[in-house]
Design a protein around this motif. Structure first.
Motif, mmCIF file in Angstrom:
data_model
loop_
_atom_site.group_PDB
_atom_site.id
_atom_site.type_symbol
_atom_site.label_atom_id
_atom_site.label_comp_id
_atom_site.label_asym_id
_atom_site.label_seq_id
_atom_site.Cartn_x
_atom_site.Cartn_y
_atom_site.Cartn_z
ATOM 1 N N UNK A 89 45.846 -36.696 8.243
ATOM 2 C CA UNK A 89 45.851 -37.237 6.893
ATOM 3 C C UNK A 89 45.883 -36.112 5.860
ATOM 4 N N UNK A 90 46.487 -36.405 4.716
ATOM 5 C CA UNK A 90 46.462 -35.458 3.608
ATOM 6 C C UNK A 90 45.153 -35.656 2.839
ATOM 7 N N UNK A 91 44.347 -34.662 2.826
ATOM 8 C CA UNK A 91 43.091 -34.582 2.044
ATOM 9 C C UNK A 91 41.910 -35.427 2.503
ATOM 10 N N UNK A 92 42.049 -36.765 2.482
ATOM 11 C CA UNK A 92 40.840 -37.578 2.648
ATOM 12 C C UNK A 92 40.727 -38.184 4.042
ATOM 13 N N UNK B 72 55.544 -34.609 7.115
ATOM 14 C CA UNK B 72 55.844 -35.296 8.379
ATOM 15 C C UNK B 72 55.879 -34.304 9.532
ATOM 16 N N UNK B 73 56.554 -33.167 9.302
ATOM 17 C CA UNK B 73 56.634 -32.156 10.367
ATOM 18 C C UNK B 73 55.254 -31.623 10.735
ATOM 19 N N UNK B 74 54.477 -31.316 9.681
ATOM 20 C CA UNK B 74 53.151 -30.761 9.953
ATOM 21 C C UNK B 74 52.273 -31.773 10.676
ATOM 22 N N UNK B 75 52.468 -33.027 10.381
ATOM 23 C CA UNK B 75 51.673 -34.062 11.040
ATOM 24 C C UNK B 75 52.038 -34.157 12.519
ATOM 25 N N UNK C 79 42.321 -34.996 11.629
ATOM 26 C CA UNK C 79 42.891 -33.685 11.312
ATOM 27 C C UNK C 79 43.327 -33.752 9.860
ATOM 28 N N UNK C 80 42.831 -32.797 9.080
ATOM 29 C CA UNK C 80 43.055 -32.880 7.643
ATOM 30 C C UNK C 80 44.060 -31.823 7.204
ATOM 31 N N UNK C 81 45.067 -32.241 6.441
ATOM 32 C CA UNK C 81 46.004 -31.299 5.837
ATOM 33 C C UNK C 81 45.640 -31.187 4.365
#
Ligand code: FES
Ligand code: FES
Lengths: 713, 156
Positions: free
Chosen positions: A459-462, A297-300, A485-487
């Motif tokens: 988003x995470x990955x995809x 959440x923080x990174x987003x 933006x991809x994490x």
């Protein structure tokens, strides 16, 4: 009966072969087909029809069998696809059956269940196949009667002479097989359909209701052992050592093995290996990357502040219109990880021997998975055989065949036939989740018009795919920009029923409701106006049809009597195009004990011609209740690298009492059929959120609602 | 440990640890695979069977405590797949993937044996413990009502 002349594609329908004494087989390309259940009456290998992916057999008794390669995961293609063939072939429905052809990656093409595309791709090939076979039967009868084929008609498995004489298809097939495949055929007019558009029961109902062994989980064979698996508890951990001394003492445990990053317990039945698993002691080298829902959440948030986004699509000049706007409206919508939770946990049978790799079980992507197994075991692709069965739910999880590879690796190591069975906990905690995602959407308003639309995805990955930029509101708003933006994470993520759109639709359709409220326009009228604008700017790359979209919105508004509800009933509208189908929904919410409760869902769908009314209703209702349950309750959380929710006592799903009243209308259409397994799910959550806002002024922007909003049932 | 148990009116002897849940004895030892594994913790209802007519989650039932109780599974619910609940399930065309449906049918049939004339609320309450991941709940509800109608007709 008027008909449509049609030149058939020779690639679709080509070859006919006589089977020794049992009938005739036609090779067909369905592109995507259906199916399940083990029966092997014909030897497909011997036919050598490499260019085909399915077969129709007409037996001497007139019965029709369709052999098709694709998986049945509950989406109903096993019933719907044969209906299309039977329609054009003109046989009685109860003379048709469907059989699962054994899988062979060399013989068949595109054996996938996914993307709600089976019916869409196979519609014309299936019709052509049925009509071509019918024409050959007519030609055979005409020759015997010595009259012109045009003089003959057909009716329910018979060719009919103009004077009323009849010949059954079964009596004609051997002769028909010796004739040329016609180049020109007549397809029925859609208004003459009697099977397509009717309601046929699921062809496996009898077996399901008496508990037949239909699923991979049900399979066993002589000499087979059972395996349970231990994946690292934390995503990204590396297995260092295993102490199996206690586990090996557990009753029925035969062996404990280590492979790749996993441990398998081998034993004499499922319970024994589950018990053995609990006694295994393993040490792991920890992944330093902290995987944690809160940290994500923080990174987003940080990404929205200062991240470098990647452009995925859009048109015009967004920065200019935002700079000149009278007003900018900006909102953020948030979704958690979701597990698929198919009712049948992951499992697969594998028997690896010197000359073959035999596999059996539930998989949505058999072809690709067979390749991966070959690679993992360093075997030739043609040595890998997958037998398919009915599948206890897919929802995208079984597009990923990791458990199939695991089963094959275990059998390879122990040199025995083995069935690998995941516990529910293995299934829920080892990943392949719907990615956690947030969308920030901004609109530029000038003179009360929406001039710019800017959507940012973190988003995470995809990431979302670029084509989504051609969905609504393309054409309706002149300047648009889509960015991602991809994490990257070790948490395994994968498609989940209606990938991306399952939440993108919520964000977008909630946002338009918020815009309507800000601009003080009726939300139904706002959508119709925007679509009117889109119709003016229509172009070839546009993914949806503004007119068909308007039609479902008007239909649902009429059905639900939008704007004229009883006192105490509040409505919210949402409409979304996905998988080539247009869907609009209105949710009704009432306040009970100070809480909003969803009492009714209205839904209008345009998926072209509805092939099987009964099956279509089931899919549509299922998609709605699935969408509701997940929006209200479901989430997977990750804490310190570990998936927190491990079974249904912690992971809440929608249940019987959550299912509201549902009223569904299908738009009458002559267009070719499009997807239905997924499209009713994406719009649903926003219809609820928009109705809750109408009811109590609370705006739900974060799922699951029951935890994050005021919704509490 | 040798254990005798009566399933679908047949007596079986199995040799398993007494704490083995009935579910796995049915599935892996007796090869009665109609009873399904969904969660193993009593939360989903896929494993539902009747024990002396009472609905029971077989994944939580140690086989040693069954003793003389009679177990009925989906395979033994009726002679010819013609229990009113089975007939209703087909008439309403309930299944999607079908995996949960044996448990749903066993739950509904035990419930209707106790309550021949249930209200809609009672039906929902009775079926609330069974998860259907395909979310066929609306049809399950209708099928239970249909089963009530079928039973009324056949007992007249
Ligand atoms: S398997 Fe027994 S309740 Fe889920
Ligand atoms: S029909 Fe698939 S879980 Fe119920």
């Amino acid at each position: 009966m008027e008909s449509t002349q049609h030149h058939i594609d020779r690639k679709t329908f080509l070859k006919v072969a006589v089977l020794s004494g049992t009938g005739v087989v036609f090779g067909v390309n369905f592109l995507q087909s259906c199916q399940s259940k083990k029966e092997q009456p014909i030897n497909l290998e011997a036919l050598e029809y490499n260019e085909f992916n399915a077969y129709i057999e007409i037996a001497l008794n007139g019965y029709v069998t369709i052999y098709a390669p694709n998986p049945e995961i509950g989406q109903g293609v096993k019933t719907a696809m044969p209906m299309i063939v039977a329609e054009e072939l003109d046989v009685a429905w109860d003379h048709v059956r469907v059989v699962q052809a054994n899988l062979d990656t060399k013989k068949f093409k595109r054996q996938v269940a996914g993307g709600s595309q089976s019916i869409r791709f196979s519609w014309m090939p299936l019709r052509e196949a049925g009509a071509t076979a019918r024409q050959m039967l007519v030609n055979a009868a005409a020759m015997e009667w010595n009259i012109a084929p045009e003089k003959c008609t057909t009716h329910q498995g018979f060719v009919v002479h103009p004077k009323g004489d009849k010949k059954g298809y079964g009596d004609l097939v051997l002769k028909a097989a010796t004739l040329e495949v016609p180049q020109k055929i007549t397809l029925k007019k859609t208004e003459d359909f009697t099977i397509v558009g009717s309601g046929k029961h699921n062809v496996d109902n009898f077996k399901i209701t008496q508990g037949d062994a239909l699923y991979g989980m049900d399979y066993s064979q002589e000499g087979m052992v059972y395996a349970a698996i231990l994946h690292p508890e934390k995503f990204g951990d590396i297995l260092v050592s295993v102490d199996a001394s206690e586990a090996k003492k557990v009753h029925g445990v035969l062996d404990v093995i280590q492979f790749n990053n996993n441990i398998a317990v081998i034993g004499t039945n499922t319970w024994n290996v589950f018990q053995g698993k609990k006694a295994v002691k393993a040490t792991y080298r920890e992944n330093k990357n902290k995987e944690d829902s809160d940290l994500f959440d923080n990174r987003m948030e940080q990404a929205f502040e200062s991240g470098k986004f990647k452009k995925r699509g859009g048109k015009g000049n967004v920065s200019e219109v935002f700079a000149k706007a009278d007003q900018v409206i900006e909102r953020v919508y948030e979704a958690p990880f979701l597990a698929h939770n198919t009712m049948e946990p992951m499992n697969f049978f594998a028997h690896v021997t010197a000359d073959k790799v035999n596999l059996k079980g539930p998989i949505q992507t058999p072809e690709n998975t067979a390749k991966q197994v070959a690679r993992a075991l360093k075997r030739k692709e043609e040595e890998v055989h997958i037998e398919m069965c009915r599948i206890g739910g897919g929802f995208g999880r079984r597009l990923i065949g990791n458990y199939v590879i695991e089963a094959a690796q275990i059998s390879n190591l122990i040199q025995k036939p083995v069935k690998l069975v995941y516990s529910r906990e293995d299934d829920m905690t080892a990943g392949y989740y719907r990615p956690k995602v947030k969308y920030k959407i901004k609109a530029a308003i000038k003179n009360n018009q929406i001039t710019g639309y800017h959507l940012q995805e973190v988003v995470v990955n995809n990431m979302m795919w670029p084509k989504l930029a051609n969905y609504f509101p393309e054409g309706a708003i002149p300047n648009t920009l889509f960015e991602s933006y991809r994490i990257k994470s070790n948490i395994k993520t994968a498609p989940w029923r209606a990938p991306v759109t399952n939440f993108l639709a919520f964000a977008e359709q909630s946002f338009f409701d918020e815009l309507a409220n800000e601009l003080q326009i009726d939300p139904v009228q706002m959508r119709l106006d925007l679509l009117e604008e889109a119709e003016k700017n229509k172009h070839d790359d546009m993914e949806y049809s503004p007119r068909r979209f308007q039609a479902v919105i008007k239909k649902v508004a009429k059905d639900a009597q939008w704007g004229k509800t009883k006192e105490g009933v509040y409505q919210g509208i949402s409409a979304y195009y996905s998988h080539n189908s247009h869907v609009a929904q209105i949710a009704e919410v009432e306040i009970k004990n100070n809480q909003p409760v969803v009492t009714k869902i209205y839904c209008a769908i345009d998926c072209g011609i509805v092939v099987n009314k009964l099956g279509a209703m089931n899919q549509a209702e299922g998609g709605i209740v699935d969408g509701l349950g997940h929006a209200l309750y479901s989430e997977q959380l990750v804490k310190d690298g570990i998936a927190v929710r491990s079974n249904f006592h912690q992971y809440k799903l929608g249940r019987m009492k959550d299912a509201p009243e549902i009223q569904i209308s299908f738009i009458d259409s002559k267009e070719a059929p499009t997807g239905l397994g997924e499209p009713t799910l994406p719009p649903l959550a926003a219809s609820i959120a928009n109705a809750v806002f109408a009811a109590n002024g609370n705006r739900l922007r974060k799922q699951p609602f029951a935890k994050n909003g005021l919704y509490n049932s | 440990m040798e254990i005798q148990l009566t399933v679908n009116n047949k007596t079986h002897t199995v040799d398993v640890p007494g704490e083995t849940p009935l579910l796995w004895v049915l599935r892996d030892e007796l090869k009665l695979v109609g009873t399904k594994f969904g969660c193993g913790v009593g939360q989903c209802g896929a494993c539902s069977v009747h024990m002396d007519g009472i609905i029971t989650r077989s994944c939580l039932l140690p086989v040693s405590i069954i003793d003389k109780a009679k177990i009925t599974t989906i395979e033994g619910l009726s002679e010819k797949n013609n229990h009113p609940v089975q007939l209703a399930w087909r008439e309403i065309d309930v299944p999607q993937c079908g995996y949960c449906q044996a448990g749903q049918i066993m739950t509904a049939s035990a419930f209707l044996a106790q309550n021949q004339n249930p209200s809609q609320e009672e039906i929902k309450e009775a079926m609330h413990g069974n998860i259907c991941r395909c979310a066929t709940y609306k049809r399950i509800e209708r099928a239970v009502q249909t089963a009530v109608e079928i039973s009324k007709k056949t007992t007249k």
